[in-house]
Scaffold this motif. Structure first.
Motif, short mmCIF file in Angstrom:
data_model
loop_
_atom_site.label_atom_id
_atom_site.label_comp_id
_atom_site.label_asym_id
_atom_site.label_seq_id
_atom_site.Cartn_x
_atom_site.Cartn_y
_atom_site.Cartn_z
N GLY A 183 0.85 -1.18 0.00
CA GLY A 183 0.00 0.00 0.00
C GLY A 183 0.89 1.24 0.00
O GLY A 183 1.85 1.31 0.76
N ILE A 184 0.58 2.16 -0.88
CA ILE A 184 1.43 3.36 -0.97
C ILE A 184 0.57 4.60 -0.83
O ILE A 184 -0.46 4.75 -1.51
CB ILE A 184 2.22 3.35 -2.30
CG1 ILE A 184 3.16 2.13 -2.31
CG2 ILE A 184 3.01 4.64 -2.48
CD1 ILE A 184 3.80 1.80 -3.61
N ASP A 185 0.99 5.47 0.07
CA ASP A 185 0.23 6.70 0.35
C ASP A 185 0.32 7.64 -0.86
O ASP A 185 1.42 8.05 -1.25
CB ASP A 185 0.85 7.35 1.60
CG ASP A 185 0.14 8.65 1.97
OD1 ASP A 185 -0.90 8.96 1.36
OD2 ASP A 185 0.65 9.35 2.87
N PRO A 186 -0.83 7.99 -1.45
CA PRO A 186 -0.78 8.84 -2.65
C PRO A 186 -0.50 10.31 -2.34
O PRO A 186 -0.13 11.08 -3.24
CB PRO A 186 -2.18 8.69 -3.25
CG PRO A 186 -3.06 8.32 -2.10
CD PRO A 186 -2.20 7.61 -1.10
N THR A 187 -0.66 10.72 -1.06
CA THR A 187 -0.59 12.15 -0.74
C THR A 187 0.67 12.84 -1.27
O THR A 187 0.55 13.86 -1.95
CB THR A 187 -0.71 12.37 0.80
OG1 THR A 187 -1.66 11.46 1.30
CG2 THR A 187 -1.09 13.79 1.13
N VAL A 333 6.32 0.68 -9.96
CA VAL A 333 5.27 0.68 -10.98
C VAL A 333 4.03 1.40 -10.42
O VAL A 333 3.45 2.29 -11.06
CB VAL A 333 4.95 -0.77 -11.43
CG1 VAL A 333 3.78 -0.79 -12.40
CG2 VAL A 333 6.19 -1.41 -12.04
N VAL A 334 3.65 1.03 -9.21
CA VAL A 334 2.50 1.69 -8.57
C VAL A 334 2.80 3.17 -8.34
O VAL A 334 1.94 4.03 -8.59
CB VAL A 334 2.17 1.00 -7.21
CG1 VAL A 334 1.05 1.74 -6.50
CG2 VAL A 334 1.79 -0.45 -7.44
N GLU A 335 4.01 3.47 -7.92
CA GLU A 335 4.37 4.88 -7.66
C GLU A 335 4.28 5.71 -8.95
O GLU A 335 3.79 6.84 -8.94
CB GLU A 335 5.77 4.96 -7.06
CG GLU A 335 5.81 4.43 -5.63
CD GLU A 335 7.22 4.13 -5.10
OE1 GLU A 335 7.36 3.93 -3.89
OE2 GLU A 335 8.17 4.09 -5.91
N ARG A 400 -6.56 0.29 -5.68
CA ARG A 400 -6.12 -1.08 -5.38
C ARG A 400 -4.91 -1.15 -4.45
O ARG A 400 -4.64 -2.20 -3.87
CB ARG A 400 -5.79 -1.81 -6.68
CG ARG A 400 -7.01 -2.08 -7.53
CD ARG A 400 -6.69 -3.01 -8.68
NE ARG A 400 -6.17 -4.28 -8.25
CZ ARG A 400 -5.18 -4.93 -8.89
NH1 ARG A 400 -4.64 -4.42 -9.96
NH2 ARG A 400 -4.77 -6.10 -8.45
N PHE A 401 -4.16 -0.06 -4.36
CA PHE A 401 -2.91 -0.16 -3.58
C PHE A 401 -2.88 0.87 -2.45
O PHE A 401 -1.89 1.55 -2.24
CB PHE A 401 -1.70 -0.04 -4.51
CG PHE A 401 -1.75 -1.06 -5.63
CD1 PHE A 401 -1.55 -2.41 -5.35
CD2 PHE A 401 -2.06 -0.69 -6.92
CE1 PHE A 401 -1.64 -3.37 -6.35
CE2 PHE A 401 -2.15 -1.64 -7.94
CZ PHE A 401 -1.94 -2.98 -7.65
N SER A 402 -4.03 0.95 -1.75
CA SER A 402 -4.09 1.93 -0.67
C SER A 402 -3.37 1.40 0.57
O SER A 402 -3.32 0.18 0.80
CB SER A 402 -5.55 2.24 -0.32
OG SER A 402 -6.05 1.25 0.54
N GLU A 403 -2.84 2.33 1.34
CA GLU A 403 -2.13 1.95 2.56
C GLU A 403 -3.09 1.34 3.58
O GLU A 403 -2.73 0.43 4.32
CB GLU A 403 -1.43 3.19 3.14
CG GLU A 403 -0.21 2.85 3.94
CD GLU A 403 0.64 4.07 4.23
OE1 GLU A 403 1.64 4.26 3.54
OE2 GLU A 403 0.29 4.83 5.16
#
Ligand code: UDP
Length: 432
Positions: A183-187, A333-335, A400-403
């Motif tokens: 999970g990666i924080d989008p902020t 890739v997600v980043e 799909r990849f939320s923290e």
């Protein structure tokens, strides 16, 4: 997120002091549990600083003789480390007495942590971030992991590809595993501003209007930086500019190449963000050497390891991922998707669970430089499609990849391991 398990006392163990993908995946978990937990590192480095800055307690159990054992290492190397390994296992067991659960985040941590249970009975959660195959590990290491795998109470994997590799290795196709995509924080990706983009480009000599390709990864042969170099040399110099591939021959490079030639594409720049973290300095030197010999320095930039990935990604027009061996997950890739950039990635491993080809990005065969050239040319010539891939990619990545989703799976896995341990205590109180 405040959960019951957030109050559990957890001893996290990780072998690396570097900021690799596995360590960056552990960071939000360790922060989530920091109130009553701690991280054991088997090596010092910037990961310790990052953990401590986030208020996480760190114990350092470093011994160069143990950290020197490589994941493809031979029996002698492992035997020589016998006594130091024993001491680390004992020290780990001592520390673990004060905690409810041991959470093992890397392979070496898994081996030492599992052995520590000979001295202290604590439930174990194993987070497997690696594809257990000969692309990544030596035969002996795989055998050790296969032997110890059943001793994990709950095993978490970061992709189906990783799950498949474990099931194949252990010969247990129905082994229960928890799937936790990183999970990666989008902020931070939402907060980047144009002035930063201009400043970063100016700092490394990339014109504001140049088309800039970014590859974010530690410099290592299996990460395939040479594939991008070859792909861009064809774009910059045409057919006769192709780089000599032999300079980068090595295990894991499947050389899966198509023969169709891409068209020339001037005015592009390439930025390699990342350093040789785990002893791949020779490879990094060869990359630089090839760039120099072909006079590509004005267009190809090595900026080393960077902390502010969102800002660097914002400075790019396209993000490329080029691993020549299957990627276990592929945080970059997600980043890239969260940064709102079109992403081209190598079609193997966990990456195929992240990108849908021609919908949320482009996939090309691993090691196929001409195919990568063509994908780059397509995005360059068709900015409308590039924008659509980027937009859809960003939406999917956020969903799909939320923290939060990631921490929930980890929480549940920890809860399950604690419950199992408690159930065993009730049935066999004298043994636990
Ligand atoms: N990364 C970074 N600085 C760099 C290069 C990479 O912080 O200079 C980060 C990158 O943003 C990503 C991680 O390192 O979060 C790499 O994770 P990935 O899953 O892509 O690969 P791994 O290192 O686990 O093989």
């Amino acid at each position: 997120m405040a959960t019951a398990t957030a109050h559990a006392r957890i001893l996290f163990v990780d072998q690396s002091g570097e900021l690799g993908g596995g360590e960056l995946a552990l960071l939000p978990v360790a922060v989530h549990y920091r109130e009553r937990s701690a991280v054991v590192l088997l090596q010092d480095g910037p990961f310790r600083t990052r953990l401590e800055a986030a208020g996480v307690k760190v114990h350092l159990l470093a011994d160069a003789r143990v950290s020197g054992v490589r994941k493809t290492g031979a029996l002698m190397g492992i035997l020589r480390a016998g006594w130091p390994v024993f001491r680390q296992v004992r020290a780990l067991a001592e520390l673990a007495r004060d905690y409810d659960l041991i959470y093992l985040n890397t392979q070496k941590a898994f081996v030492l942590g599992t052995l520590a249970r000979i001295f202290v009975r604590k439930p174990v959660v194993w987070f497997l971030h690696d594809i257990l195959s000969r692309d990544h590990f030596g035969r002996l290491q795989l055998r050790i992991v296969r032997t110890l795998a059943p001793f994990s109470d709950v095993t978490i994997v970061n992709s189906e590809a990783v799950a498949d590799s474990l099931r194949t290795l252990t010969g247990r196709p129905d082994a229960p595993l928890e799937l936790a995509y990183n999970g990666i924080d989008p902020t931070p990706f939402d907060l980047t501003v144009n002035t930063q983009r201009r400043a970063l480009r100016a700092a490394i000599g990339v014109p504001t209007d140049a088309w800039c390709i970014g590859l974010f990864s530690r410099l290592a042969h299996w990460k395939g930086q040479h594939v991008l170099l070859e792909a861009v040399s064809q774009l910059l110099l045409g057919e006769h500019g192709a780089l000599e591939r032999r300079a980068f021959g090595g295990a894991g490079d499947r050389g899966n190449r198509s023969t169709e030639r891409p068209a020339r594409l001037p005015e592009i720049h390439v930025v390699f963000v990342g350093a040789a973290l785990f002893g791949e300095d020779d490879y990094a030197a060869r990359l630089r050497d090839v760039v120099a010999r072909h006079g590509l320095q004005p267009r190809v930039h090595f900026v080393g390891f960077q902390d502010d990935i969102p800002a660097w990604m914002a400075a790019m027009d396209v993000i490329v991922h080029t691993s020549v061996a299957p990627e276990p997950f592929g945080r970059v890739v997600v980043e890239g998707m969260l940064a709102g950039k079109p992403v081209i990635a190598a079609r193997a491993g966990g990456v195929t669970e992240i990108i849908e080809d021609h919908v949320t990005g482009l996939l090309t065969p691993p090691g196929d430089a001409p195919a990568l050239s063509r994908a780059l040319a397509l995005l360059r010539r068709d900015p409308e499609s590039a924008r659509e891939f980027a937009q859809r990619g960003r939406e999917v990545a956020r969903r799909r990849f939320s923290e939060t989703a990631y921490l929930e799976v980890v929480d549940t896995a920890i809860e399950r391991a604690l419950e199992r341990a408690a159930a065993k205590t009730q049935v066999f109180p004298e043994q636990v």
